[in-house]
Design a protein around this motif. Structure first.
Motif, PDB file in Angstrom:
ATOM      1  N   PHE A  27       0.852  -1.199   0.000  1.00 22.53           N
ATOM      2  CA  PHE A  27       0.000   0.000   0.000  1.00 22.53           C
ATOM      3  C   PHE A  27       0.883   1.242   0.000  1.00 22.53           C
ATOM      4  O   PHE A  27       1.881   1.317   0.708  1.00 22.53           O
ATOM      5  N   GLU A  28       0.488   2.237  -0.815  1.00 23.07           N
ATOM      6  CA  GLU A  28       1.359   3.382  -1.087  1.00 23.07           C
ATOM      7  C   GLU A  28       0.861   4.695  -0.514  1.00 23.07           C
ATOM      8  O   GLU A  28       1.640   5.614  -0.278  1.00 23.07           O
ATOM      9  N   THR A  29      -0.435   4.829  -0.329  1.00 23.22           N
ATOM     10  CA  THR A  29      -1.010   6.099   0.092  1.00 23.22           C
ATOM     11  C   THR A  29      -1.788   5.904   1.383  1.00 23.22           C
ATOM     12  O   THR A  29      -2.544   4.942   1.515  1.00 23.22           O
ATOM     13  N   PHE A  30      -1.596   6.831   2.326  1.00 26.25           N
ATOM     14  CA  PHE A  30      -2.255   6.725   3.616  1.00 26.25           C
ATOM     15  C   PHE A  30      -2.899   8.052   3.996  1.00 26.25           C
ATOM     16  O   PHE A  30      -2.340   9.112   3.731  1.00 26.25           O
ATOM     17  N   MET A  31      -4.046   7.974   4.603  1.00 25.12           N
ATOM     18  CA  MET A  31      -4.734   9.174   5.059  1.00 25.12           C
ATOM     19  C   MET A  31      -5.327   8.895   6.437  1.00 25.12           C
ATOM     20  O   MET A  31      -6.120   7.970   6.615  1.00 25.12           O
ATOM     21  N   GLU A  32      -4.885   9.677   7.423  1.00 26.28           N
ATOM     22  CA  GLU A  32      -5.385   9.489   8.776  1.00 26.28           C
ATOM     23  C   GLU A  32      -6.823   9.975   8.897  1.00 26.28           C
ATOM     24  O   GLU A  32      -7.223  10.946   8.256  1.00 26.28           O
ATOM     25  N   THR A  33      -7.593   9.299   9.733  1.00 27.03           N
ATOM     26  CA  THR A  33      -8.970   9.673  10.018  1.00 27.03           C
ATOM     27  C   THR A  33      -9.148   9.775  11.523  1.00 27.03           C
ATOM     28  O   THR A  33      -8.246   9.441  12.296  1.00 27.03           O
ATOM     29  N   GLU A  34     -10.306  10.237  11.946  1.00 25.54           N
ATOM     30  CA  GLU A  34     -10.566  10.375  13.374  1.00 25.54           C
ATOM     31  C   GLU A  34     -10.589   9.023  14.083  1.00 25.54           C
ATOM     32  O   GLU A  34     -10.327   8.932  15.280  1.00 25.54           O
ATOM     33  N   LYS A  35     -10.897   7.960  13.343  1.00 24.82           N
ATOM     34  CA  LYS A  35     -11.019   6.641  13.955  1.00 24.82           C
ATOM     35  C   LYS A  35      -9.900   5.686  13.548  1.00 24.82           C
ATOM     36  O   LYS A  35      -9.974   4.493  13.814  1.00 24.82           O
ATOM     37  N   TYR A  40      -4.300   2.959   0.590  1.00 26.24           N
ATOM     38  CA  TYR A  40      -4.690   2.785  -0.803  1.00 26.24           C
ATOM     39  C   TYR A  40      -3.548   2.195  -1.632  1.00 26.24           C
ATOM     40  O   TYR A  40      -2.374   2.480  -1.378  1.00 26.24           O
ATOM     41  N   VAL A  41      -3.917   1.388  -2.628  1.00 28.36           N
ATOM     42  CA  VAL A  41      -2.945   0.862  -3.573  1.00 28.36           C
ATOM     43  C   VAL A  41      -3.630   0.747  -4.930  1.00 28.36           C
ATOM     44  O   VAL A  41      -4.818   0.434  -5.019  1.00 28.36           O
ATOM     45  N   GLU A  42      -2.874   1.006  -5.987  1.00 30.26           N
ATOM     46  CA  GLU A  42      -3.436   0.946  -7.335  1.00 30.26           C
ATOM     47  C   GLU A  42      -3.877  -0.476  -7.673  1.00 30.26           C
ATOM     48  O   GLU A  42      -3.118  -1.436  -7.487  1.00 30.26           O
ATOM     49  N   GLY A  43      -5.090  -0.611  -8.191  1.00 30.76           N
ATOM     50  CA  GLY A  43      -5.607  -1.920  -8.577  1.00 30.76           C
ATOM     51  C   GLY A  43      -5.596  -2.905  -7.428  1.00 30.76           C
ATOM     52  O   GLY A  43      -6.120  -2.637  -6.347  1.00 30.76           O
ATOM     53  N   ASN A  77      -3.600  14.135  -2.220  1.00 30.63           N
ATOM     54  CA  ASN A  77      -3.094  15.298  -1.488  1.00 30.63           C
ATOM     55  C   ASN A  77      -4.205  16.292  -1.188  1.00 30.63           C
ATOM     56  O   ASN A  77      -4.240  16.924  -0.136  1.00 30.63           O
ATOM     57  N   LYS A  78      -5.131  16.453  -2.141  1.00 28.25           N
ATOM     58  CA  LYS A  78      -6.257  17.363  -1.924  1.00 28.25           C
ATOM     59  C   LYS A  78      -7.115  16.868  -0.770  1.00 28.25           C
ATOM     60  O   LYS A  78      -7.571  17.652   0.067  1.00 28.25           O
ATOM     61  N   GLU A  79      -7.322  15.553  -0.703  1.00 23.74           N
ATOM     62  CA  GLU A  79      -8.093  14.983   0.399  1.00 23.74           C
ATOM     63  C   GLU A  79      -7.359  15.196   1.715  1.00 23.74           C
ATOM     64  O   GLU A  79      -7.961  15.515   2.740  1.00 23.74           O
ATOM     65  N   VAL A  84      -5.546  18.124   7.451  1.00 17.66           N
ATOM     66  CA  VAL A  84      -4.304  18.352   8.172  1.00 17.66           C
ATOM     67  C   VAL A  84      -4.299  19.713   8.886  1.00 17.66           C
ATOM     68  O   VAL A  84      -4.817  20.702   8.375  1.00 17.66           O
ATOM     69  N   GLU A  85      -3.733  19.719  10.068  1.00 21.25           N
ATOM     70  CA  GLU A  85      -3.612  20.941  10.862  1.00 21.25           C
ATOM     71  C   GLU A  85      -2.149  21.181  11.201  1.00 21.25           C
ATOM     72  O   GLU A  85      -1.362  20.233  11.288  1.00 21.25           O
TER      73      GLU A  85
END
Length: 276
Positions: A27-35, A40-43, A77-79, A84-85
């Motif tokens: 997996f290449e992309t990570f986005m932190e969430t509140e929980k 994410y990974v392509e295909g 990155n937009k997401e 981000v703070e």
């Protein structure tokens, strides 16, 4: 084009360790969430067996839920920018993205765009490393940043007056992202390479080594850190819990590394060792 997404619901303080583990599955992309976080990974370019082994390894962690689905490609990155703070460390250091507009001036300001790398200052261990770095004399020192991620600690070392910073990470994207962040922060004395400490050659030993990784890697590479550290030099570690300190100290003592100080934040720990 679609991406495979894994949504991990867990204690946010545990997210960084799990992200590092899941990155090994591809997996290449990570986005932190509140929980927790999303990966994410392509295909379907990931190792399902590794994901299953991670589930088994950490099934005792409560709560821990894995959800998997497929989604259309997005601007990650937009997401990320939506959530981000900026981070403020002991009212001395500001860690921000380029789009943050902060009027107040701080002694140290670091601009980080993490993209798919680790280390933004949001995690407790990165915060602890930055806080304790500011207590150490970097002026004219040779510094090593093991597992540099976004190169945030390397940049701080440069801003604190380090003569030269040798940085490395096993992840190719971290090297690319780290170099971008170094350029943005105008730190010309940082070199970043891909690899492990055991695989790389260094011209000189370091006066200070920074390693914010995880307990198991730190234990495995402790001898390597000691071998690359000058006598009287310091090793600053984080990426582990307070309960792990004794195991790390025991391993460190085998290489003549002994505790100078420790710090903690929400059960996460930071340990400063000196080479005798």
């Amino acid at each position: 084009m679609f991406y495979t997404r894994i949504q991990v619901l867990c204690d946010p303080a545990f997210s960084e360790i799990l992200m590092a583990e899941i990155a090994e599955a591809g997996f290449e992309t990570f986005m932190e969430t509140e929980k927790g976080f999303e990966a994410y990974v392509e295909g379907e370019k990931f190792e399902a067996a590794i994901v299953e082994s991670i589930k088994e390894k950490y099934k005792h962690v409560s709560p821990l839920i894995f959800l998997q689905d497929k989604i259309q490609k997005q601007n990650w990155n937009k997401e990320w920018e939506k959530n981000v703070e900026p981070i403020f460390v002991d009212d001395k250091c500001l860690v921000r993205a380029e789009f943050h507009k902060i009027e107040r001036k701080y002694p140290y300001e670091i601009i980080i765009t993490p993209k798919m790398s680790f280390g933004t200052g949001h995690h407790q261990t990165t915060y602890l490393m930055l806080k304790n770095q500011m207590m150490l004399d970097h002026e004219g020192k040779l510094v090593m940043d093991a597992g540099c991620g976004t190169a945030i600690l390397s940049i701080m070392a440069s801003k604190l007056g380090a003569k030269q910073v040798e940085s490395f990470d096993i992840d190719e994207w971290s090297v690319t992202n780290g170099e971008e962040n170094v350029l943005v922060n105008k730190c010309g004395n940082i070199r970043i390479r891909q690899g492990k400490i055991a695989d790389l050659k260094f011209d000189q030993k370091s006066d200070l080594i920074l390693a914010n990784i995880n307990r198991n890697i730190l234990l495995q590479e402790m001898k390597g850190y000691a071998a690359e550290l000058n006598s009287g030099g310091h090793l600053l570690l984080s990426g582990f819990y307070e309960k792990d300190i004794d195991a790390l100290k025991e391993e460190a003592a085998k290489s003549n590394l002994f505790e100078t100080s420790r710090d903690s934040r929400e059960a996460w720990a930071c340990l400063l060792l000196r080479k005798e």
